[in-house]
Design a protein around this motif. Structure first.
Motif, mmCIF file in Angstrom:
data_model
loop_
_atom_site.group_PDB
_atom_site.id
_atom_site.type_symbol
_atom_site.label_atom_id
_atom_site.label_comp_id
_atom_site.label_asym_id
_atom_site.label_seq_id
_atom_site.Cartn_x
_atom_site.Cartn_y
_atom_site.Cartn_z
ATOM 1 N N GLU A 66 -33.003 -34.674 -16.330
ATOM 2 C CA GLU A 66 -33.863 -34.681 -15.161
ATOM 3 C C GLU A 66 -34.644 -33.345 -15.413
ATOM 4 N N GLN A 67 -35.418 -33.106 -14.444
ATOM 5 C CA GLN A 67 -35.923 -31.560 -14.192
ATOM 6 C C GLN A 67 -34.998 -30.694 -15.112
ATOM 7 N N GLN A 68 -33.826 -30.861 -14.245
ATOM 8 C CA GLN A 68 -32.750 -29.973 -14.498
ATOM 9 C C GLN A 68 -31.597 -30.715 -14.935
ATOM 10 N N PRO A 69 -31.030 -30.736 -16.343
ATOM 11 C CA PRO A 69 -30.052 -31.724 -16.463
ATOM 12 C C PRO A 69 -28.742 -31.619 -15.669
ATOM 13 N N THR A 70 -28.355 -32.555 -15.203
ATOM 14 C CA THR A 70 -26.951 -32.486 -14.142
ATOM 15 C C THR A 70 -25.960 -33.230 -14.705
ATOM 16 N N TYR A 71 -24.802 -33.063 -14.330
ATOM 17 C CA TYR A 71 -23.731 -33.712 -14.681
ATOM 18 C C TYR A 71 -22.700 -34.082 -13.499
ATOM 19 N N GLN A 72 -21.938 -35.171 -13.729
ATOM 20 C CA GLN A 72 -20.927 -35.423 -12.649
ATOM 21 C C GLN A 72 -19.569 -35.941 -13.564
ATOM 22 N N LEU A 73 -18.640 -35.176 -12.934
ATOM 23 C CA LEU A 73 -17.267 -35.418 -13.357
ATOM 24 C C LEU A 73 -16.554 -36.471 -12.573
ATOM 25 N N MET A 74 -16.057 -37.545 -13.261
ATOM 26 C CA MET A 74 -15.493 -38.389 -12.539
ATOM 27 C C MET A 74 -13.830 -38.401 -12.389
ATOM 28 N N PRO A 75 -13.085 -39.087 -11.411
ATOM 29 C CA PRO A 75 -11.789 -38.603 -11.286
ATOM 30 C C PRO A 75 -11.030 -38.779 -12.390
ATOM 31 N N LEU A 76 -9.780 -37.672 -12.336
ATOM 32 C CA LEU A 76 -9.052 -37.723 -13.666
ATOM 33 C C LEU A 76 -8.047 -38.907 -13.416
#
Length: 73
Positions: free
Chosen positions: A37-47
């Motif tokens: 996106e404008q600023q790359p983002t990440y999302q961690l899924m549950p372990l």
């Protein structure tokens, strides 16, 4: 979570708008989702752990859903 995984998946954002990554120890799994996106983002899924039956089922459901996404290679 490995910074190496984030580094590799971040580099893939040059070629596509979003990337899934997976870190594993062999028994424990964690998905990461990155978006450009404008600023790359990440999302961690549950372990998830394959030693625990509900987690194993959830891992397979997540993996199956990712494989059904458009542009999955």
């Amino acid at each position: 979570m490995s910074t190496q995984l984030l580094t590799y998946t971040f580099k893939s954002l040059d070629q596509q708008p979003a990337v899934w990554g997976l870190a594993t120890s062999g028994l424990r799994y964690q998905f990461v989702y990155l978006r450009h996106e404008q600023q790359p983002t990440y999302q961690l899924m549950p372990l998830l752990s394959l030693n625990q039956s509900p987690d194993a089922i959830e891992f397979l459901q997540v993996f199956k859903a990712i494989c059904k996404l458009p542009n999955f290679q």
